[in-house]
Each structure stands twice: as C-alpha cells, then as structure tokens.
Scaffold this motif. Structure first.
Motif, PDB file in Angstrom:
ATOM      1  N   ILE A   1       0.809  -1.216   0.000  1.00 19.55           N
ATOM      2  CA  ILE A   1       0.000   0.000   0.000  1.00 19.55           C
ATOM      3  C   ILE A   1       0.844   1.268   0.000  1.00 19.55           C
ATOM      4  N   GLY A   2       2.154   1.132  -0.022  1.00 18.03           N
ATOM      5  CA  GLY A   2       3.021   2.305   0.047  1.00 18.03           C
ATOM      6  C   GLY A   2       3.378   2.861  -1.319  1.00 18.03           C
ATOM      7  N   SER A   3       3.882   4.085  -1.309  1.00 15.84           N
ATOM      8  CA  SER A   3       4.378   4.690  -2.547  1.00 15.84           C
ATOM      9  C   SER A   3       5.883   4.496  -2.616  1.00 15.84           C
ATOM     10  N   GLY A   4       6.442   4.738  -3.785  1.00 20.76           N
ATOM     11  CA  GLY A   4       7.870   4.529  -3.976  1.00 20.76           C
ATOM     12  C   GLY A   4       8.186   3.048  -4.057  1.00 20.76           C
ATOM     13  N   GLY A   5       9.426   2.738  -4.328  1.00 22.58           N
ATOM     14  CA  GLY A   5       9.861   1.348  -4.360  1.00 22.58           C
ATOM     15  C   GLY A   5       9.864   0.752  -5.754  1.00 22.58           C
ATOM     16  N   MET A   6      10.226  -0.531  -5.786  1.00 21.20           N
ATOM     17  CA  MET A   6      10.474  -1.249  -7.038  1.00 21.20           C
ATOM     18  C   MET A   6       9.376  -2.261  -7.295  1.00 21.20           C
ATOM     19  N   PRO A   7       8.767  -2.278  -8.455  1.00 21.36           N
ATOM     20  CA  PRO A   7       8.841  -1.343  -9.574  1.00 21.36           C
ATOM     21  C   PRO A   7       7.878  -0.177  -9.364  1.00 21.36           C
ATOM     22  N   SER A   8       8.012   0.837 -10.179  1.00 24.95           N
ATOM     23  CA  SER A   8       7.117   1.985 -10.089  1.00 24.95           C
ATOM     24  C   SER A   8       5.728   1.598 -10.575  1.00 24.95           C
ATOM     25  N   SER A   9       4.762   1.631  -9.658  1.00 28.23           N
ATOM     26  CA  SER A   9       3.390   1.315 -10.065  1.00 28.23           C
ATOM     27  C   SER A   9       2.804   2.457 -10.895  1.00 28.23           C
ATOM     28  N   HIS A  10       3.282   3.689 -10.663  1.00 32.92           N
ATOM     29  CA  HIS A  10       2.844   4.811 -11.500  1.00 32.92           C
ATOM     30  C   HIS A  10       3.225   4.549 -12.963  1.00 32.92           C
ATOM     31  N   ALA A  11       4.482   4.171 -13.169  1.00 33.41           N
ATOM     32  CA  ALA A  11       4.964   3.928 -14.530  1.00 33.41           C
ATOM     33  C   ALA A  11       4.250   2.732 -15.151  1.00 33.41           C
ATOM     34  N   ALA A  12       4.053   1.672 -14.389  1.00 31.45           N
ATOM     35  CA  ALA A  12       3.362   0.492 -14.914  1.00 31.45           C
ATOM     36  C   ALA A  12       1.920   0.830 -15.291  1.00 31.45           C
ATOM     37  N   PHE A  13       1.248   1.585 -14.454  1.00 29.70           N
ATOM     38  CA  PHE A  13      -0.143   1.975 -14.664  1.00 29.70           C
ATOM     39  C   PHE A  13      -0.313   2.749 -15.969  1.00 29.70           C
ATOM     40  N   VAL A  14       0.452   3.833 -16.111  1.00 33.38           N
ATOM     41  CA  VAL A  14       0.267   4.686 -17.295  1.00 33.38           C
ATOM     42  C   VAL A  14       0.857   4.066 -18.557  1.00 33.38           C
ATOM     43  N   THR A  15       1.907   3.276 -18.424  1.00 33.78           N
ATOM     44  CA  THR A  15       2.501   2.634 -19.599  1.00 33.78           C
ATOM     45  C   THR A  15       1.576   1.557 -20.162  1.00 33.78           C
ATOM     46  N   THR A  16       0.897   0.826 -19.287  1.00 30.12           N
ATOM     47  CA  THR A  16      -0.078  -0.157 -19.762  1.00 30.12           C
ATOM     48  C   THR A  16      -1.176   0.542 -20.556  1.00 30.12           C
ATOM     49  N   LEU A  17      -1.700   1.616 -20.013  1.00 34.08           N
ATOM     50  CA  LEU A  17      -2.750   2.366 -20.708  1.00 34.08           C
ATOM     51  C   LEU A  17      -2.252   2.899 -22.050  1.00 34.08           C
ATOM     52  N   THR A  18      -1.065   3.486 -22.050  1.00 31.73           N
ATOM     53  CA  THR A  18      -0.492   4.046 -23.277  1.00 31.73           C
ATOM     54  C   THR A  18      -0.256   2.960 -24.321  1.00 31.73           C
ATOM     55  N   THR A  19       0.275   1.819 -23.891  1.00 32.61           N
ATOM     56  CA  THR A  19       0.533   0.709 -24.805  1.00 32.61           C
ATOM     57  C   THR A  19      -0.762   0.221 -25.446  1.00 32.61           C
ATOM     58  N   MET A  20      -1.785   0.036 -24.630  1.00 31.77           N
ATOM     59  CA  MET A  20      -3.051  -0.475 -25.163  1.00 31.77           C
ATOM     60  C   MET A  20      -3.726   0.529 -26.101  1.00 31.77           C
ATOM     61  N   ILE A  21      -3.641   1.803 -25.780  1.00 29.64           N
ATOM     62  CA  ILE A  21      -4.209   2.835 -26.662  1.00 29.64           C
ATOM     63  C   ILE A  21      -3.428   2.851 -27.979  1.00 29.64           C
ATOM     64  N   GLY A  22      -2.112   2.721 -27.905  1.00 28.76           N
ATOM     65  CA  GLY A  22      -1.297   2.671 -29.118  1.00 28.76           C
ATOM     66  C   GLY A  22      -1.637   1.491 -30.001  1.00 28.76           C
ATOM     67  N   ILE A  23      -1.873   0.333 -29.393  1.00 27.16           N
ATOM     68  CA  ILE A  23      -2.235  -0.861 -30.149  1.00 27.16           C
ATOM     69  C   ILE A  23      -3.634  -0.697 -30.762  1.00 27.16           C
ATOM     70  N   GLU A  24      -4.560  -0.192 -29.970  1.00 28.25           N
ATOM     71  CA  GLU A  24      -5.962  -0.080 -30.411  1.00 28.25           C
ATOM     72  C   GLU A  24      -6.180   1.013 -31.460  1.00 28.25           C
ATOM     73  N   TYR A  25      -5.586   2.182 -31.247  1.00 29.80           N
ATOM     74  CA  TYR A  25      -5.875   3.331 -32.111  1.00 29.80           C
ATOM     75  C   TYR A  25      -4.702   3.740 -33.004  1.00 29.80           C
ATOM     76  N   GLY A  26      -3.548   3.140 -32.803  1.00 33.85           N
ATOM     77  CA  GLY A  26      -2.359   3.476 -33.588  1.00 33.85           C
ATOM     78  C   GLY A  26      -1.532   4.562 -32.923  1.00 33.85           C
ATOM     79  N   ILE A  27      -0.234   4.503 -33.165  1.00 34.52           N
ATOM     80  CA  ILE A  27       0.659   5.461 -32.510  1.00 34.52           C
ATOM     81  C   ILE A  27       0.622   6.841 -33.160  1.00 34.52           C
ATOM     82  N   ASN A  28      -0.071   6.969 -34.270  1.00 33.70           N
ATOM     83  CA  ASN A  28      -0.226   8.277 -34.914  1.00 33.70           C
ATOM     84  C   ASN A  28      -1.547   8.944 -34.560  1.00 33.70           C
ATOM     85  N   SER A  29      -2.329   8.325 -33.684  1.00 27.93           N
ATOM     86  CA  SER A  29      -3.640   8.882 -33.334  1.00 27.93           C
ATOM     87  C   SER A  29      -3.509  10.012 -32.318  1.00 27.93           C
TER      88      SER A  29
END
Length: 139
Positions: free
Chosen positions: A31-59
């Motif tokens: 339940i804490g912040s900080g530490g390994m791995p970054s849950s912030h980075a994992a959270f937003v990167t998953t969303l970004t990756t899926m949006i890129g796959i679904e709508y294309g990286i030029n969208s």
C-alpha cells in the motif's frame, strides 16, 4: 481486456511485487508509494501501450495519453523523489535538535516524514517494462 482494467491490473501487480523486492519481504509495501517497480509507470505505460495498439501510434488519443503518461512518470521519478530526499534531510536535522527546550514543537515533530515517496530511474524503467508487457498481453 479494457485498457482501464488492464492498467489497474498493472498497478496492482506492481504494488504486489514491491513486497518481494526487499529482503526480508515487507507486506506493508503493497500500500506504500515509492519502491520497485514503479506502479505509476506500470499503470500509465499499460494504458499508453493499449491505446497505441488499439488506435495506432499516430492517433490523437495516443498523443494525449503519452503526454500525460510522461508527466506522471516525470513526477514519480523527479518531483516525488526530491520530496523523499528532502524528507530524509529534515528527519536527520530533527534527530539532531535538542527538543527539550522546544516543548510546543515537540508535539508537532513527533513522527518522521515519509522518505520513500518517489522512484529511482531503475524503478521507473522496471515499471515501464512491466506496463508494456501487461499492455501487450491484455490486448
């Protein structure tokens, strides 16, 4: 899997992994912040990756999600890390204070500031890799 569901799953997985990236394992890290791995980075990167796959990286949508992801990742590794380092310095200064002559401040300064708030570059990189993997697996 929906992008939001996958991103939340990545967040939970990253938080769960934090338990086991320290020795001995510390269950409160889930339940804490900080530490390994970054849950912030994992959270937003998953969303970004899926949006890129679904709508294309030029969208336009991918561009928007990428910009906000970069802001969050920068904040997790830059601003929040600096806050943790400042908390460390303040905690050390407080330990050196003679609080016996500062009765009214004693109540105010009774607990240490939280130092593990942000992430190292490696923790962010690990979160990004985890997010990309989960994003591809969930697509």
């Amino acid at each position: 899997m929906q992008p939001l569901t996958a991103a939340l799953t990545a967040l939970l997985i990253a938080q769960a992994l934090k338990i086991f990236t320290v020795f001995p394992p510390r269950f409160y890290r889930i339940i804490g912040s900080g530490g390994m791995p970054s849950s912030h980075a994992a959270f937003v990167t998953t969303l970004t990756t899926m949006i890129g796959i679904e709508y294309g990286i030029n969208s336009d949508l991918f561009a928007i999600v990428t910009v906000f992801s970069l802001v969050i990742i920068y904040d997790a590794g830059g601003v929040r890390r600096a806050v943790g380092e400042q908390a460390n310095v303040i905690n050390r200064l407080i330990q050196d204070l003679d609080l016996s002559r500062l009765e009214e401040e004693r109540e105010y300064i009774k607990s240490e500031l939280k130092e593990l708030v942000g992430h190292t570059p490696f923790e962010i990189f690990a979160g990004i890799i985890l997010g990309i993997i989960i994003g591809f697996l969930a697509s």
